[in-house]
Design a protein around this motif. Structure first.
Motif, PDB file in Angstrom:
ATOM      1  N   UNK A  88      -2.011 -10.374 -12.177  1.00 44.98           N
ATOM      2  CA  UNK A  88      -1.674  -9.041 -12.696  1.00 44.98           C
ATOM      3  C   UNK A  88      -2.632  -8.671 -13.826  1.00 44.98           C
ATOM      4  N   UNK A  89      -2.857  -9.613 -14.708  1.00 37.25           N
ATOM      5  CA  UNK A  89      -3.704  -9.362 -15.875  1.00 37.25           C
ATOM      6  C   UNK A  89      -5.151  -9.100 -15.469  1.00 37.25           C
ATOM      7  N   UNK A 123       3.837  10.092  -7.323  1.00 38.65           N
ATOM      8  CA  UNK A 123       4.113   8.681  -7.626  1.00 38.65           C
ATOM      9  C   UNK A 123       4.118   8.424  -9.125  1.00 38.65           C
ATOM     10  N   UNK A 133       0.811  -1.210   0.000  1.00 32.24           N
ATOM     11  CA  UNK A 133       0.000   0.000   0.000  1.00 32.24           C
ATOM     12  C   UNK A 133       0.849   1.267   0.000  1.00 32.24           C
ATOM     13  N   UNK A 140       6.739  -7.430 -14.292  1.00 30.76           N
ATOM     14  CA  UNK A 140       6.662  -5.995 -14.537  1.00 30.76           C
ATOM     15  C   UNK A 140       5.900  -5.218 -13.480  1.00 30.76           C
ATOM     16  N   UNK A 141       5.523  -5.855 -12.414  1.00 30.93           N
ATOM     17  CA  UNK A 141       5.000  -5.128 -11.241  1.00 30.93           C
ATOM     18  C   UNK A 141       5.796  -5.624 -10.043  1.00 30.93           C
ATOM     19  N   UNK A 142       5.869  -4.826  -8.985  1.00 29.64           N
ATOM     20  CA  UNK A 142       6.639  -5.290  -7.830  1.00 29.64           C
ATOM     21  C   UNK A 142       6.064  -6.572  -7.232  1.00 29.64           C
ATOM     22  N   UNK A 143       6.963  -7.465  -6.855  1.00 29.25           N
ATOM     23  CA  UNK A 143       6.596  -8.702  -6.163  1.00 29.25           C
ATOM     24  C   UNK A 143       7.176  -8.594  -4.754  1.00 29.25           C
ATOM     25  N   UNK A 170      12.015  -2.090  -4.401  1.00 31.40           N
ATOM     26  CA  UNK A 170      10.568  -2.045  -4.611  1.00 31.40           C
ATOM     27  C   UNK A 170      10.169  -0.643  -5.050  1.00 31.40           C
ATOM     28  N   UNK A 171       9.539  -0.572  -6.238  1.00 34.12           N
ATOM     29  CA  UNK A 171       9.113   0.724  -6.767  1.00 34.12           C
ATOM     30  C   UNK A 171       7.659   0.623  -7.215  1.00 34.12           C
ATOM     31  N   UNK A 172       7.019   1.754  -7.243  1.00 31.81           N
ATOM     32  CA  UNK A 172       5.653   1.830  -7.732  1.00 31.81           C
ATOM     33  C   UNK A 172       5.572   1.291  -9.159  1.00 31.81           C
ATOM     34  N   UNK A 173       4.605   0.425  -9.396  1.00 27.55           N
ATOM     35  CA  UNK A 173       4.412  -0.145 -10.733  1.00 27.55           C
ATOM     36  C   UNK A 173       4.142   0.946 -11.770  1.00 27.55           C
ATOM     37  N   UNK A 210      -1.563  -3.418  -8.467  1.00 28.38           N
ATOM     38  CA  UNK A 210      -0.303  -2.680  -8.580  1.00 28.38           C
ATOM     39  C   UNK A 210       0.895  -3.464  -8.052  1.00 28.38           C
ATOM     40  N   UNK A 241       2.884   0.172 -14.752  1.00 31.47           N
ATOM     41  CA  UNK A 241       1.972  -0.418 -15.729  1.00 31.47           C
ATOM     42  C   UNK A 241       0.603   0.224 -15.776  1.00 31.47           C
ATOM     43  N   UNK A 252      -0.148   4.545 -12.103  1.00 29.77           N
ATOM     44  CA  UNK A 252       0.969   5.418 -11.766  1.00 29.77           C
ATOM     45  C   UNK A 252       2.052   5.446 -12.845  1.00 29.77           C
ATOM     46  N   UNK A 267       1.333   4.411   9.235  1.00 29.11           N
ATOM     47  CA  UNK A 267       1.824   3.040   9.057  1.00 29.11           C
ATOM     48  C   UNK A 267       2.621   2.604  10.286  1.00 29.11           C
ATOM     49  N   UNK A 314       3.296   1.456  -2.082  1.00 27.50           N
ATOM     50  CA  UNK A 314       3.744   1.532  -3.483  1.00 27.50           C
ATOM     51  C   UNK A 314       2.619   1.921  -4.432  1.00 27.50           C
ATOM     52  N   UNK A 315       1.415   1.439  -4.163  1.00 27.75           N
ATOM     53  CA  UNK A 315       0.334   1.701  -5.110  1.00 27.75           C
ATOM     54  C   UNK A 315      -1.011   1.495  -4.458  1.00 27.75           C
ATOM     55  N   UNK A 316      -2.047   1.476  -5.277  1.00 28.08           N
ATOM     56  CA  UNK A 316      -3.406   1.413  -4.765  1.00 28.08           C
ATOM     57  C   UNK A 316      -3.802   0.010  -4.316  1.00 28.08           C
TER      58      UNK A 316
END
Lengths: 243, 243, 243, 243, 243, 243
Positions: C167-168, F84, C103, C194-197, F216-219, C173, F221, F224, F100, C105-107
């Motif tokens: 992801x698909x 972001x 959370x 291509x997205x953070x794991x 770890x970075x914001x996606x 995110x 795809x 963002x 957090x 990093x993204x939504x």
């Protein structure tokens, strides 16, 4: 001996009898169950309009009864708040009872109901009772209420297939039957599905029995205090005496 | 004859006996109630730590029993999910039962419990069961669990005053007793307060009875399937046989 | 030098070693990481029952350690509340850490876990931590925990395909790995998706380090105060000294 | 020319006239407002029971009217779903309108209503409409509905003091008047309080006008499709023709 | 005569004109509508970045205007809180208006918007306004904002197909157009779909008119009080005078 | 060596320096921290208006930087979503970080912030991040931001008293400082209160460091993804190059 009054809020006498049979089967031997329906209102409840207009008859039955506890035998739980004001003993709704039982058994349930247009009401009730998170889906078989009982209809198969679909796709821990008129299918469905199938009327009878046995009644101090007499006019004039 | 096993998850034998008495008073004449406690673990449950360490003993009791239904007689409902995996019949928690009953009676309840440090757990349970919106407040009297029973303590008055405060200030429709050890105060409190006072153990017995009577059991298809044998080591080696 | 104790709450030593390697790779050079597992309890955690019975061993490890911070290296975050009572430094769970990172990093994120029967627990944790709205789906690959490591199994491909599907279809995110035993797949999956794991153990190490560095510890005034000594009996007698 | 029918669901003719005056004052010059009340049901709505029994008369008025839009002039919004099924034009409730306006103006509102026993209903509506988070408090002045209009009563001052208290203590951005019979106090209260005071009937008239002007009506494809004729019996027989 | 200022927060003059036409068509004959756009900022709003940078220009327009009410004609409702601080009359956002109208008509709506990357923002707004439960899905057609108007593009068909899909699969009671630039498609879509199609700009004009007519304005006592002058520097120096 | 850029989004250089000092104190020795503020916008952020107008300057700083991670050093977390999109490394907000950390330490926190008018924003952020249930209260001391630093003011005592009140009355497990300008009071407050006091800037530095260290970075795809160039006009023309 505990007396539980089961009220089918529509006027379909045959349905009242089926409901009564299921209710009696659920009750303890020491419980007397009476099953009634109003002499006013719609013969089935399939819309918000029907539901609203079933309430006066339902309240008349509650006002007339001298029971220890009450069951509203319709999955829309019509008039529940008003009934709790009027009654001295506990009042339990069918959807309410079924959903409580489902959440006592597992994490989640799916509802299988009659008409698509009533699925919104089922969600409203799940939300009101605190179970929106436990309710996976509300499925509608789109069979009218009064056809459920017709042995020549395909209701039985359609319903069974829909329940099986729900178990498979929703991953639910139980099936809640979304109409008081479905009670007679419970056993067969349970055998087929491998997850509990819940008929709210039967559960409501047990919950009402339980609360009565424990001497637990709705508080009369606040929201559910019995309303005093008031001037009512027209067709509903008699309701001003608070029955 | 239905057999309900009531498990006090702490090791205080006197408390088990009180709980057993209340449970038997609640049960139907046709129900056999047995009340037990583990032979391992804490003598009272007053922290997350105690609760976690009461669970192995609780599970051992469930694994050993051949009952139709089970009641976990502690307001923290320890080990409820694991117990549902292990048991073949329904398992009901004390907080769970009390909160279900409260929401069947009215809109809202307040909890009166023992130690302040356990109020968070009570909120967690209210949230989990879907009743966070119905729970007005969780009040703590800060009396240790094992002092509740001590006739020389002021527990009775402190508790009664706190309940009265809750009714007055929270506008709640009922009081939920937040400790299985408070059951013996229920009658007196009900008389004084004018709103229902709910002892979760008694309700749990009725709910377990009801589900058993209706042949409703936790689904064994998914999350609550019984776990198979697995290698366990050390002190807990025997638990690998899944009891 | 900060000392972080990473506790794998199952008894599978090989898994502890893998987890330790990943934890050390994540830690700052100035941090000492020790990875341990209990000498009691289940060899893998795949049910509520396993989880409950892993907690005593976990707490014993925390009681024995003199670390600055702790990581519970299992995606079910077993015993987290009890561990926070016992420890003087911060305690971080694996699911907790992973979801916090996601959370930040993204939504949204999706979880990819082992067995279907554990998806309910993942949702419970997402809800508890405030992230139910951010969690798109919890997917299960239905590979037993101890097979993840087996190079002859298809675990790697099954997992990668499931992540790609998530992801698909979820539009998430990030992907949260739903088992501490999946850490070694992280790099490869990141490259492919291509997205953070996110591997929660690695994040938990950083979060524990961060809180220790800032001298932030769980308050000992209320819910998480250290419990005093108490009489414990039977197998768990030693736990009464609060370790 | 748009025709808005305002229905006071109780039978108090004087209240209907006051409501009609306020509604006309709110309407555009090009709007025709008619204000009616049923000839059946309670003379005031102060309980769930009254509310349920006001609905048949309300629905009869909607069935009889040929208006473009409808306002239900009672803060409990009785019969709203059923009215939406029956009507061809939009139907707006009083609480609904007031709460929508409040959230268009600021972050939060407090409701000031008549009897304490109706505060639960106000919360139910706030929740249903999505505004539970925006509703700070529901305050009751405990003045019966029909006394509001009595110039010899202290209603005006009691109400004003309660509103002032709400603004001060709740930090709310507006006050919502919790009874259609309070409309005539709006101007005076606004002047005194320095925050907007919202009369739901006036807002409902504007919202109905707006939706009619934009040709926006409730969809008749699903939940709110008009129910077909059905057998109704007894006192409510005529309702089977769906009016 | 009421004056409503409609502000297209991007700099695309052609879009401003279309929006102005639709706004005027919605307004009462007695309302004067002016449609403007800033002379600074992005020519379309398709990201959080664009949205953030459209706000200064929007606020400049609000500061400059002497209108009775304001409409922010962009579905992201940029700068709504700041605009409410600055303006003396009500300010209504496009998404806000559309979602309010949708929930006044039925239980649920689906949004059909432009780019996938903006669907998160639509959910944020639905959540903020209290309508997350009413929003079924946010669908994106992935047509850039400025192509909507291009008669040679397939925008019209793509959009219509997506709306039809939403009605069919979501069971929604209305469609909310997720871009101020879609207003001109409303009529055609309504005819095709059989459920209401809602253009937020038109609704916002009516809501602003309504609030102004009822003399309802945002409270200036708390959060939305007008900020006093303050030192601003650099490019935005002039904004320190609070316009 | 990791480079974290800390951006104070107001133009008060002295405050930037204090923030930089605190940030550097929190960072690892191997981290390079730079603290900057924009050369455009408000000198303090005390309203939605200020916050909106601080965002362009903030984004300009992010566009200009070549850092590995970013911290937005203002408790309103202005421009977080847009930042972001723009940044290649993680971006952490001050309120976000503090909340957090608070939820990693215990069940609940209270915020102590500057002006009453900003408490709504703090609640919005708590809700957005999933922590509305953990946030007990947001208290305002009503000291303007730029007075916090003034040694002749009573800020220090007022703030300390308010924090003590919060701990006592809210039963919170930590205090979150609701303004980046309060960082220098943290140590003293911690000593006095006995619960952790959390400065979001310090935590944000650690979180940014942690995410960077774990790669770890914001996606990029979806929501963002970095926006491409677009025509921007007027004062903000340069922003069209996406910096």
């Amino acid at each position: 001996m505990i007396h539980i009054q089961v009220i089918n809020p529509n006027t379909a006498r045959a349905m009242t009898e089926t409901i009564g049979r299921c209710a009696r089967a659920a009750a303890a031997p020491t419980t007397r169950v009476t099953a009634v329906n109003p002499d006013m209102g719609p013969e089935s409840i399939e819309s918000h309009y029907d539901e609203a207009l079933a309430v006066p008859g339902l309240l008349a039955e509650i006002g007339r009864a001298q029971a220890d506890g009450y069951v509203i035998a319709c999955f829309g739980d019509p008039g529940l708040d008003a009934a709790r004001e009027l009654a001295t003993g506990p009042v339990i709704g069918t959807a309410e009872a079924a959903m409580h039982a489902a959440t006592l058994l597992g994490r989640s349930f799916s509802v299988v109901t009659t008409l698509s247009r009533t699925t919104g009401r089922a969600w409203d009730l799940a939300t009101r009772y605190g179970f929106a998170g436990a309710c996976r889906t509300v499925h509608a078989c789109d069979i009218p209420v009064l056809e459920l009982d017709d042995p020549s209809s395909s209701a039985r198969e359609v319903l069974a297939d829909l329940c099986a679909y729900a178990v498979e796709h929703d991953g639910c821990d139980s099936i809640v039957l979304g109409c008081a008129g479905m009670a007679s299918f419970r056993e067969e469905l349970t055998a087929r599905l491998g997850v509990p199938v819940i008929d709210g009327v039967a559960v409501a009878v047990k919950l009402a029995e339980s609360l009565v046995a424990l001497d637990l009644r709705t508080s009369k101090r606040g929201e559910f205090a019995r309303p005093g007499p008031k001037k009512y006019t027209g067709l509903l004039e008699d309701f001003g005496q608070r029955l």
